[in-house]
Each structure stands twice: as structure tokens, then as C-alpha cells.
Design an enzyme around this catalytic site. Structure first.
Site, mmCIF file in Angstrom:
data_model
loop_
_atom_site.group_PDB
_atom_site.id
_atom_site.type_symbol
_atom_site.label_atom_id
_atom_site.label_comp_id
_atom_site.label_asym_id
_atom_site.label_seq_id
_atom_site.Cartn_x
_atom_site.Cartn_y
_atom_site.Cartn_z
ATOM 1 N N GLY A 1 79.120 59.179 78.812
ATOM 2 C CA GLY A 1 77.905 60.071 78.753
ATOM 3 C C GLY A 1 77.939 60.954 80.081
ATOM 4 N N PRO A 2 77.053 61.420 80.182
ATOM 5 C CA PRO A 2 76.872 62.691 81.363
ATOM 6 C C PRO A 2 76.727 61.839 82.594
ATOM 7 C CG PRO A 2 74.917 62.660 80.037
ATOM 8 C CD PRO A 2 75.776 61.774 79.323
ATOM 9 N N PRO A 3 76.997 62.519 84.147
ATOM 10 C CA PRO A 3 76.923 61.764 85.121
ATOM 11 C C PRO A 3 75.729 61.544 85.716
ATOM 12 C CG PRO A 3 78.102 64.032 85.215
ATOM 13 C CD PRO A 3 77.542 63.894 83.749
ATOM 14 N N VAL B 1 73.472 58.829 84.666
ATOM 15 C CA VAL B 1 72.887 58.041 83.751
ATOM 16 C C VAL B 1 72.813 56.540 83.891
ATOM 17 C CG1 VAL B 1 72.837 59.805 81.847
ATOM 18 C CG2 VAL B 1 74.528 58.099 81.837
ATOM 19 N N GLY B 2 73.453 56.255 84.948
ATOM 20 C CA GLY B 2 73.701 54.636 85.285
ATOM 21 C C GLY B 2 74.792 53.898 84.357
ATOM 22 N N LYS B 3 75.805 54.595 84.173
ATOM 23 C CA LYS B 3 76.959 53.995 83.622
ATOM 24 C C LYS B 3 77.679 52.746 84.420
ATOM 25 C CE LYS B 3 79.413 57.304 82.641
ATOM 26 N NZ LYS B 3 78.391 58.556 83.293
ATOM 27 N N SER C 1 79.931 75.086 66.896
ATOM 28 C CA SER C 1 78.489 74.881 66.836
ATOM 29 C C SER C 1 77.540 76.410 66.836
ATOM 30 C CB SER C 1 77.964 73.437 67.499
ATOM 31 O OG SER C 1 78.021 73.910 68.718
ATOM 32 N N LYS D 1 71.765 67.629 72.282
ATOM 33 C CA LYS D 1 71.158 69.124 71.997
ATOM 34 C C LYS D 1 69.718 69.034 71.896
ATOM 35 C CE LYS D 1 75.898 70.845 70.044
ATOM 36 N NZ LYS D 1 76.438 70.968 69.142
#
Length: 843
Positions: free
Chosen positions: A380-382, A384-386, A731, A774
Site C-alpha cells: 500500500g501507499p506510504p 497508511v500504517g503498514k 487506463s 482511483k
């Protein structure tokens, strides 16, 4: 210097600050002087002085690291030694310096500093009487205190015992014997501590001991340790008759045995006890049979090996590591699912997929005790709490947690260790981590697994294959250990921003869990549950001093941050806290000023009154602190001309909206593309042109003069703003078609529509990835209608209910559906009767 009270040192002494060694009363030490202050002291005081008094200086130990020495005067040690400079030698190599030979006279304490430059001059108070160092032993006064007498006798006996073990033919030893007989007992701790082998820290303790009793107590253990060390050395010498003599070395005026002994370590015991203890530890470590066999073989070699061999230390280190590894030590899992659910919900808002997966693992663990640890990969993106959710999982399970940062690692030895044939070989990060946590079932977080490098030293991603394969990692072999270690009980969690840069073979071994970006509502909730509270704590504020309402937080998220995670939001909240901290601090100083000067009303009137509590942050205050808004909802303003459409793009940082602009001018049918596009995107543009030209008649598309071929005598320029950002992917196909259809028909695209989808020459719309990110980007940008490929309809389930309710989704199977959804009243507007049956028949 002489007076009725005996010999006195001057009350004003120049101070020499020394980094190396400690001068004790009664000892002579050689000091090297090269700092500017000390050099000035020698040149101006010692070399120019004519009286005996001018050779007396104070020596103060400087505990500051000489490498970090600055021009400022360091804080001085409270006790120093007055000494007489016996000899001064100057030299210019390798740099200008003096070497001083100083004999210690007595202790003093610094009462005040008189000047700092060119050298330090201080007012001092003498702590010892000098006569005690001049009186022979026969005239020594017997201590009244019985305990002091006993201590003094015990110390003297120990010093005699040490002398008995040394070679009297060595001049320094003979001098030590003479001093022992001639000096009074009270001076013995200082003299002996300076002559035997001790560290500067220990000498400082003796220097700081002002009472005689304390001095004896500090110096006696050092003397005892020296005697024990010599006993050990003599034991060893009995075994090897070649070295009969005890080697003595003279260093900085001290007498030391040729080898230093540290009795706290067991390593120096060479009677076989040490190897026997190691063997017992090996049997107690409960390692597998194969590993124990290898260790016992190495131990057998160690016993035959002389200590002087370099390989002795290597083998010893290897066996120590084998003993320390947690072959059979593990923590008990906390299997209370309800408690785990509560803990995870308290720590993290949203992230339902991740929480569900952890609870599933716990449930299966309850039913089957021997379960292989899963290998999860949070993508996931930076922000977000991974990483933090990995830490929470460890706490939930009651396991040890260890994080291994893999960003930029480009040597496979970092993972697998080096072979023991190399100098400086060591185990890899996995084995090192197990040694650190000391259990065999921790949670290992492999951070940034998508940022592994590759170099001549091998591919670390390939080395991770064995670690992260549940079928193989029960026998992971580190090059340093060279025996298998079972990693199957370790719960591995990898984190990555994108799976694109993870090698397919490595990705295949992991269970990928997507961690999408947060919606605006989720961010507000996270800010009020966690972030604001954390920032208040970090800045020393309380909720009674600062209040940030929900609509202000919403304003920060929409106008000052454009990200999938919450890091930027946290920084903005930190900026608010700092601004409020300044206000509160100013308020405090104001009240103090008022208290100090109540009679000056004019002065008081200039200063603002302390702020009222709590300080409320509204939109005006927000603008003052964070400046004008960085991001605006600009979609509707951009769509004021034909030939502009809004697309949706996915980036590793989350979803983004993407504008496509087109213009035409007279020319030869050329297509110009700008905006730093990749090959796939350029092909999408050519596809769009071909499809529109093929269907121009159906949709009544014309060129600039109204001809049936839109490209005849016309040049088209397609531009994707934000030219500094590389853009690629299929896309944007539907967006390019809509943009060009708007240009050729002269009609405006609806200002609240965004779209995504891949196109084919036949006019079909194919599915694309990153739908959730998106759609969230579209929702953030204030879009009302989103056009998606039909085969992406299933992805809408992942969207939060409030986002689904706010947006109108148009599901498109082909480009007809796209164009009808993108323009008011369908497309083309003038031929609704002509094309509508055709459109419906296609459906």
C-alpha cells in the site's frame, strides 16, 4: 610556600586540562600537551617562570572526547591534583607539542575561575596536607580510627604480597619496594593506584575519594585484582616452561604485568573449566542432533588449539552464537480472539482486511497448535500504517517483535551471512534478529521489501526466497552457521509500496494483502482518535490548552494534504501544535513580566495578554499557521472548453486525478503528444484517434471545416499536464477518447465526471487496476460521476458505504456507454433518435 601550617600550594593556580591519564598525589606521569590553552600555559608560565612556585600547576582530568574538543571551556572536573613540572620537552613533529613530566603533590578543589584565556587560571582550595607525603613511615601517625588502621594494614599486606610475586631485579619493582617502606601508610592508595594497571575511570574514583577510608576502599579491589591476575599468569607459565620470567612493562609511570586480566569474564580461565562450561551450555541449548554434532566437533578442535591462534577467537565466537540461539525457546501465543479484536481496533482504525487475516490466524492456531507461520505482504501507499500494524500484531499475539529494514540492501550476505572463512564474517540479519529476540517464534517485519537492490555481491531478493517459503524455511541455512535452523514458527510480515518491483518468484511465496489509502472520513477519524493526541503529548500540550474541531481537520485534509496515508496530515497537526506552544510560552513570559514590573503600565500595554484556554483552531487561525491552501478543488473550473476530460490514475502514493487536454489547428493530420508519457499511453492515444476516425460518421464528428474525416487538414495536440511526472499505463484510453470526441464535436464534457478504462480498436472497454484508490481520489476531488469498466464492477464492494452513496457510477462495457455517461443528454446530442436504437442494440 612554607608557613606555620606546613607546606602550602598557591591559592591561584594555572590549570592544565588533560585528556589522557589521571595524575594522583605522589606519582609521576608524563603528559603530551597540544591544545591551544595548554600550550599557552607551558610557554607563558612554565618556560618564562623563574621561581619554584611558577612550576606548580593544577592538573584537571578533562572527561570530554578530544575529537570533539571545541574552543569552549569544558565543564571542569571538581577535584584536581597540584603537581610540580619536573621536565618540559618541546617537539614539532608530527605537530607542535610539549611533553611534561609532572609529579603530583596534593589534591585541590576549584572554588572559582579567574580567567579562561590565554590559559585557565583558577582560585583553588588545598584538600591534602603536603607533610604527609614528606614524612617517613617511622614518624607516621597511627590512625585513631580502628577500622582505618585495619584497612591500612590489609592494604599494606596486599602490596607486600604483590611485590613478592614480581621480579625484584627489575629497577621499577625495586623502586616500588623502597616507596612502600619509606612512605606513610596514608599515601599508599594514591601511589599504588598509579603504579598498578588500572583504567582512568578507576583512577578518577581514587582521586575523588577525599577521606582516607574511602580511598583505601577504592584502591584495595584494584590491588586484589592485580594479584589474582598475576596468579593466573603464573599458573599458565607453569604449564609452558619456555616463559619463566614475568614480563613487566613501564607505561606512563606505572608498573603493569605484561598482560591485562579482566576477572569479570570467564574467557581467561585456561584450566579446562571454560571449555567444560561451554560444553554444558551446548547440551543445555536443546539444539537439533545435527547442530550439536557440528558444535561438539568444533569444541574438540578448540580444546586442541593454542589461544594465540587467530582461529581460536573465531571458533569461540561461533560456539557462543550457537549457544545463544533460541533453538527451542519460544513464547506462548495469546489466543484470546475477543481481546485481540479489541486491541487491534483500539490501535488502528479501518484496515478491516488485515485485522480479519490476523484473527483467522489466531482461530486456526487455537484449533491446530503446530501451524506454520504465514508469510504476509502488506502492499500500500506510504503512511497508511503498514509497519505500525505489524507491531500491533506482535503485541496482539504476545510475541517478540523485530524489524529488519531492507531498503537499499544489495548484498545477499546481509540475509544469509558470510562464510566463516572471511575476515569479519558474521551471521545474516535473520539469524542476528533471532539472537536479539531470543525466541524462535517472533514476528519479523521485513520493511520495504520492494526496495531491495542488486549488485556484484548477489541478489538479496533471491536469498529471501528460502526465508519466505513455508515449504523450505523449516531448514533455513545461514552461511555462517552452516547448519539448518527452523524458521517455520516465525510470523513473517513484509511491507511494500508496490508489487511491481518485487521479483515474481518472491511475490509468489507471499500472501499479498492490499492496504488502500484512507478516505477523507477515515482520516478525520484517525486524526481525532490517534494523531492529535500523539502530537499534543509530543509538544507538551493538553486538550485543555488546544482544541482542533472536526471541520478544521477536514479543511486541513482537503486543502493542505494530497496523499493516501496520514504522514503529511500528522506534520500539519504538529505545525499547529508548535504555533500554539509559542503562544502559550509567550503568555507565560507576559505574566512573569507583569509580576516583575507592575508600576510600568505603559510597558504592560504593549504586550499582548495571555491567550484564553483552550485555544480553538478555526479556518482563520489555520490560514495564519499553515498559509494559503495548497490544493484546490479545481475540476469544474478546468472543464470550461471542449477538448478537456478528467481521468483517474494510480500511483504508489495512492490515486490521483489526471487531466487530458486537446487542441487542433490546420495542418497535415499529425498527432503531437506531450506530458512525459510512456509507450503504452502513446499507443492509447493512437488507438483513440483510429476508433474515432472509424466511427466519425456515426457520431457526427467533423474536422475544422466540417469535413467527414476529423483528421483531414487538421493537426491534433494532446497534452497531459504535470509534465515533470512520468505517466504510463493503458487506463487513460477512455479519457483520451472522451477528450477527442469533445474536441471534434465541439461539446463540453460534464464538469463532474472522471473516468478510467482501457480501450480496444473495436470500442470495448477493458478492466484496469487500482479501482479503490482511483475512486477515492475522485471523491477527494469533488467528482460526482465516475465511469468504470463493466468488469471492474466487482471492485466497488471494497469501497466505503459513504463513498458509494456520494458517487454516481456509470458501468461501461463499450465506448458508447462511456460517451453517453460523459456528456449531458447523451452523445451525440443532435442525433439521439438516429443512434439511440443502435446503442441499445449493442447493449
Amino acid at each position: 610556600m612554607a608557613s606555620g601550617d606546613g607546606i602550602q600550594i598557591p591559592s591561584r593556580l594555572p590549570l592544565l586540562l588533560t585528556h589522557e591519564g589521571v595524575l594522583l598525589p605522589g606519582s609521576t606521569v608524563r603528559f603530551s600537551v597540544d591544545s591551544p590553552r595548554n600550550m599557552q600555559l607551558v610557554s607563558q608560565r612554565l618556560l618564562k617562570g623563574t621561581s619554584l612556585k611558577s612550576t606548580i600547576i593544577g592538573v584537571i582530568p578533562n572527561t570530554r572526547d578530544p575529537e570533539q574538543d571545541t574552543d569552549d571551556l569544558p565543564s571542569l572536573h571538581k577535584i584536581g591534583t597540584a603537581g610540580i613540572a619536573v621536565q618540559v620537552v618541546g617537539s614539532n613533529w608530527p605537530k607542535p607539542h610539549y611533553t611534561l613530566l609532572i609529579t603530583g603533590l596534593c589534591r585541590f578543589s576549584v572554588t572559582s575561575l579567574l580567567k579562561e584565556r590565554p590559559f585557565v587560571l583558577a582560585e583553588v582550595e588545598q584538600l591534602d596536607k603536603l607533610e604527609q607525603y614528606m614524612t617517613p613511615a617511622s614518624e607516621g601517625v597511627t590512625p585513631e580510627d580502628v577500622e582505618l588502621g585495619k584497612l591500612s594494614h590489609k592494604f599494606y599486606q596486599a602490596a607486600i604480597q604483590l611485590l613478592g610475586m614480581l621480579d625484584m631485579s627489575v629497577p621499577v619493582v625495586a623502586k616500588f619496594r623502597r616507596l612502600l617502606d619509606s612512605l606513610p601508610r596514608e599515601t599508599l592508595p594514591d601511589v599504588v593506584a598509579s603504579m598498578i594497571r588500572t583504567s582512568n575511570k578507576e583512577k578518577l574514583q581514587v582521586l575523588d575519594a577525599l577521606s582516607l577510608e574511602e580511598r583505601f576502599k577504592k584502591a584495595l579491589p584494584m590491588l586484589t585484582r592485580q594479584i589474582e591476575g598475576l596468579k593466573l599468569l603464573q599458573k599458565t607459565r607453569k604449564k609452558s616452561p619456555d616463559n619463566e620470567k614475568t614480563v613487566l612493562s613501564v607505561r606512563k609511570g606505572g608498573v603493569f604485568p605484561g598482560r591485562q586480566f579482566n576477572l569479570d569474564e570467564e574467557d581467561e580461565d585456561e584450566d579446562g573449566d571454560d571449555t567444560a562450561a561451554l560444553e554444558r551450555k551446548l547440551h543445555r541449548a536443546k539444539m537439533p542432533e545435527a547442530a550439536l554434532k557440528v558444535c561438539l566437533k568444533e569444541l574438540k578442535r578448540l580444546k586442541k588449539m593454542p589461544q594465540s591462534m587467530p582461529e581460536f577467537a573465531l571458533t569461540r565466537n561461533y560456539l557462543d552464537l550457537m549457544v545463544e540461539l533460541p533453538w527451542s525457546k519460544s513464547t506462548k501465543d495469546c489466543l484470546d480472539i475477543r481481546a485481540a479484536r479489541t486491541l487491534l481496533d483500539n490501535d488502528h482504525y479501518a484496515m478491516d482486511k488485515l485485522k480479519r487475516r490476523v484473527l483467522e490466524y489466531l482461530a486456526v492456531r487455537q484449533l491446530k497448535t503446530l501451524l506454520k507461520g504465514p508469510i504476509l505482504c502488506f502492499v500500500g501507499p506510504p503512511g497508511v500504517g503498514k509497519t505500525s500494524v505489524g507491531r500491533s500484531i506482535a503485541r496482539t499475539l504476545g510475541r517478540e517483535f523485530h524489524r529488519i529494514a531492507l531498503g537499499g540492501v544489495c548484498d545477499q550476505s546481509d540475509i544469509r551471512g558470510h562464510r566463516r572463512t572471511y575476515v569479519g564474517s558474521m551471521p545474516g540479519r535473520i539469524i542476528n534478529g533471532l539472537k536479539t529476540v531470543a525466541v524462535n517464534n517472533p514476528v519479523f517485519l521485513l520493511d520495504e521489501v520492494d526496495k531491495l537492490g542488486k549488485s556484484l555481491q548477489g541478489d538479496p531478493a533471491a536469498a529471501l526466497l528460502e526465508v519466505l517459503d513455508p515449504e523450505q524455511n523449516h531448514s533455513f541455512t545461514d552461511h555462517y552457521l552452516n547448519v539448518a535452523f527452523d524458521l517455520s514458527q516465525v510470523l513473517f510480515i513484509a511491507t511494500a509500496n508496490t508489487t511491481a518491483t518485487i521479483p515474481p518468484a518472491l511475490l509468489d511465496r507471499m500472501e499479498v494483502l492490499q492496504v488502500p489509502g484512507y478516505t477523507q472520513e477515515e482520516k478525520v477519524e484517525i486524526a481525532h482518535r490517534h494523531l492529535i493526541q500523539n502530537q499534543l503529548e509530543q509538544h507538551g500540550l493538553t486538550p485543555q490548552q488546544l482544541h482542533i474541531p472536526q471541520d478544521t481537520t477536514q479543511n486541513i485534509i482537503s486543502s493542505y494534504t494530497r496523499e493516501a496515508g496520514v504522514r503529511s496530515l500528522e506534520r500539519k497537526l504538529g505545525a499547529i501544535c508548535r504555533a500554539v506552544a509559542v503562544k502559550i510560552a509567550e503568555g507565560h513570559t507576559v505574566t512573569k513580566t507583569e509580576a516583575l514590573s507592575p508600576e510600568n503600565p505603559a510597558q504592560r500595554g504593549d504586550i499582548a495578554a495571555p491567550p484564553e484556554m483552550p485555544i480553538m483552531i478555526d479556518h482563520v487561525a489555520l490560514k495564519d499557521i499553515l498559509g494559503p491552501p495548497l490544493f484546490e478543488m479545481e475540476v469544474s473550473e478546468r472543464l470550461t472548453l471542449p477538448g478537456v476530460a478528467v481521468g483517474l490514475a494510480w500511483t504508489p502514493l495512492g490515486g490521483e486525478i489526471l487531466f487530458v487536454e486537446a487542441s487542433r489547428m490546420e495542418g497535415e493530420g499529425q498527432l503531437t503528444l506531450t506530458g512525459q508519457l510512456g509507450d503504452v499511453m502513446k499507443e492509447s492515444a493512437h488507438l483513440a484517434i483510429s476508433w474515432l476516425r472509424a466511427n466519425a460518421k456515426t457520431y457526427q464528428l467533423t474536422n475544422m471545416v466540417g469535413g467527414p474525416d476529423p483528421m483531414e487538414g487538421t493537426d491534433i495536440h494532446l497534452h497531459f499536464p504535470a509534465g515533470a511526472v512520468t505517466k504510463d499505463g493503458p487506463s487513460a484510453g477512455v479519457t483520451i477518447v472522451t477528450c477527442l470526441a469533445s474536441l471534434f464535436s465541439g461539446r463540453l464534457v460534464r464538469s463532474d465526471v472522471a473516468m478510467t478504462g482501457e480501450i480496444t480498436l473495436r470500442g470495448l472497454v477493458l478492466p484496469v487496476g487500482g479501482i479503490k484508490d482511483k475512486v477515492l481520489a475522485a471523491h477527494r476531488a469533488g467528482v460526482k460521476r465516475v465511469i468504470l469498466p463493466k468488469r471492474n464492477e466487482k471492485d466497488l464492494v471494497e469501497l466505503p458505504a459513504n463513498v458509494r452513496a456520494d458517487l454516481d457510477f456509470v458501468i461501461a462495457a463499450n465506448l458508447d456507454d462511456v460517451l453517453n455517461g460523459a456528456f449531458d443528454g447523451g452523445f451525440p446530442g443532435t442525433a439521439g433518435t438516429h443512434t439511440q436504437p443502435q446503442l441499445s442494440s449493442k447493449l
